[in-house]
Motif scaffolding. Structure first.
Motif, short mmCIF file in Angstrom:
data_model
loop_
_atom_site.label_atom_id
_atom_site.label_comp_id
_atom_site.label_asym_id
_atom_site.label_seq_id
_atom_site.Cartn_x
_atom_site.Cartn_y
_atom_site.Cartn_z
N VAL A 176 6.61 66.16 24.82
CA VAL A 176 6.99 65.22 25.87
C VAL A 176 6.10 65.51 27.08
N THR A 177 5.63 64.45 27.71
CA THR A 177 4.75 64.61 28.86
C THR A 177 5.53 64.39 30.15
N LEU A 178 5.46 65.36 31.05
CA LEU A 178 6.08 65.23 32.37
C LEU A 178 5.13 64.49 33.30
N ILE A 179 5.58 63.34 33.79
CA ILE A 179 4.81 62.58 34.78
C ILE A 179 5.43 62.86 36.15
N GLY A 180 4.64 63.34 37.06
CA GLY A 180 5.10 63.57 38.43
C GLY A 180 4.98 62.30 39.24
N VAL A 181 6.11 61.79 39.70
CA VAL A 181 6.12 60.54 40.47
C VAL A 181 6.00 60.88 41.96
N THR A 182 4.85 60.57 42.52
CA THR A 182 4.55 61.00 43.90
C THR A 182 4.67 59.85 44.90
N LYS A 183 5.23 58.73 44.48
CA LYS A 183 5.17 57.49 45.28
C LYS A 183 5.73 57.63 46.70
N TYR A 184 6.73 58.46 46.91
CA TYR A 184 7.29 58.61 48.27
C TYR A 184 6.77 59.85 48.98
N HIS A 185 5.70 60.45 48.47
CA HIS A 185 5.28 61.74 48.99
C HIS A 185 3.81 61.76 49.37
N SER A 186 3.51 62.73 50.25
CA SER A 186 2.18 62.79 50.84
C SER A 186 1.17 63.37 49.87
N VAL A 187 -0.09 63.24 50.25
CA VAL A 187 -1.17 63.85 49.47
C VAL A 187 -0.95 65.36 49.36
N SER A 188 -0.55 66.00 50.45
CA SER A 188 -0.42 67.46 50.37
C SER A 188 0.73 67.88 49.45
N GLU A 189 1.79 67.09 49.42
CA GLU A 189 2.86 67.37 48.45
C GLU A 189 2.38 67.14 47.02
N ALA A 190 1.61 66.08 46.83
CA ALA A 190 1.06 65.81 45.49
C ALA A 190 0.14 66.96 45.07
N GLN A 191 -0.58 67.52 46.04
CA GLN A 191 -1.45 68.66 45.72
C GLN A 191 -0.65 69.87 45.23
N GLN A 192 0.55 70.05 45.80
CA GLN A 192 1.40 71.15 45.33
C GLN A 192 1.90 70.88 43.90
N VAL A 193 2.16 69.63 43.62
CA VAL A 193 2.60 69.26 42.27
C VAL A 193 1.50 69.59 41.25
N VAL A 194 0.28 69.23 41.60
CA VAL A 194 -0.84 69.48 40.70
C VAL A 194 -1.11 70.99 40.59
N ALA A 195 -0.98 71.68 41.72
CA ALA A 195 -1.19 73.14 41.70
C ALA A 195 -0.18 73.84 40.80
N ALA A 196 1.00 73.23 40.66
CA ALA A 196 2.04 73.81 39.80
C ALA A 196 1.84 73.43 38.33
N GLY A 197 0.76 72.74 38.02
CA GLY A 197 0.41 72.51 36.62
C GLY A 197 0.74 71.13 36.07
N VAL A 198 1.17 70.21 36.93
CA VAL A 198 1.44 68.85 36.45
C VAL A 198 0.11 68.08 36.44
#
Ligand code: PLP
Length: 224
Positions: free
Chosen positions: A27-49
């Motif tokens: 199963v693939t986890l998709i991180g939905v960043t639509k309500y969040h900033s670029v820097s928050e999205a960067q933390q999501v990616v840094a955590a391996g998403v």
């Protein structure tokens, strides 16, 4: 810190649901960043998403610009897509989760440079406020788009009603899975239809028990 902790918790809970379902597939986890900033999205990616989703063309463009050096990311468009916005979005994404009408498929056929992996969005519950085709109209839509070589129907997608209880969620997701199996059995070259995009922050565990291969999780990644 919170975001990486949340993501660890979500991944654990995904693994647990996969184990309970006795599933050996992925199963693939998709991180939905639509309500969040670029820097928050960067933390999501840094955590391996590695899969990110946006629901508006502007949000997609903003995030993609910020990650333009990162070629490992897969991009998902999960919002309803207006015909006039197709040109802007369709060659920038890996998956479209909101194919819901022939007119949109026709526009994709015209604008895409290569086949686009699409999910047909299905309104399983029949709520009037929801977009998506009814269960009964999935096969007719797949039949109509079957000559479009730029539209590859990789699966079905749904959003469950917010107020559904666990039993109703099981039923809704199960109905989508049966419809997925039905489309898959048609063996159309343009509709392999192996995937199920279902499950959000409050219901992804149940969706996994019912066979989800993509879960779209936003709130649960960001909540304090
Ligand atoms: C916002 C959104 C999600 C994520 O919802 P959460 O409840 O925040 O996890 C998933 N799918 C679609 C289509 C969305 O618009």
């Amino acid at each position: 810190m919170t975001i990486s902790k949340n993501i660890m918790a979500v991944k654990k809970s995904i693994d647990r649901a996969m184990a309970v379902a006795n599933r050996q597939d992925q199963v693939t986890l998709i991180g939905v960043t639509k309500y969040h900033s670029v820097s928050e999205a960067q933390q999501v990616v840094a955590a391996g998403v590695t899969n990110l989703a946006e629901n508006r063309p502007e949000g997609l463009a903003e995030k993609q610009l910020a990650f333009k050096e990162n070629h490992d990311l897969k991009w998902h468009f999960i919002g309803s897509l207006q015909k006039r916005k197709v040109k802007k979005v369709i060659n920038q994404i890996d998956y479209l989760h909101s194919l819901d009408r022939l007119e949109l498929a026709t526009e994709i056929q015209k604008r895409a440079n290569q086949p686009v992996k699409c999910f047909i969005e299905v309104n399983v519950s029949g709520e009037e406020s929801k977009s998506g085709v009814s269960l009964a109209n999935v096969v007719p839509l797949v039949q109509e788009v079957k000559v479009d070589d730029k539209v590859l129907v990789v699966g079905l997608m749904t959003m469950a009603p917010k107020d559904a209880n666990d039993e109703q969620l099981h039923q809704l997701f199960h109905q989508l899975k049966l419809k997925r199996d039905e489309v898959q059995a048609l063996e159309l070259p343009t509709a392999p239809c192996r995937e199920l995009s279902m499950g959000m922050s409050h219901d992804y565990q149940i969706a996994i028990l019912e066979g989800a291969t993509f879960v779209r999780v936003g709130t649960a990644l960001f909540d304090a």
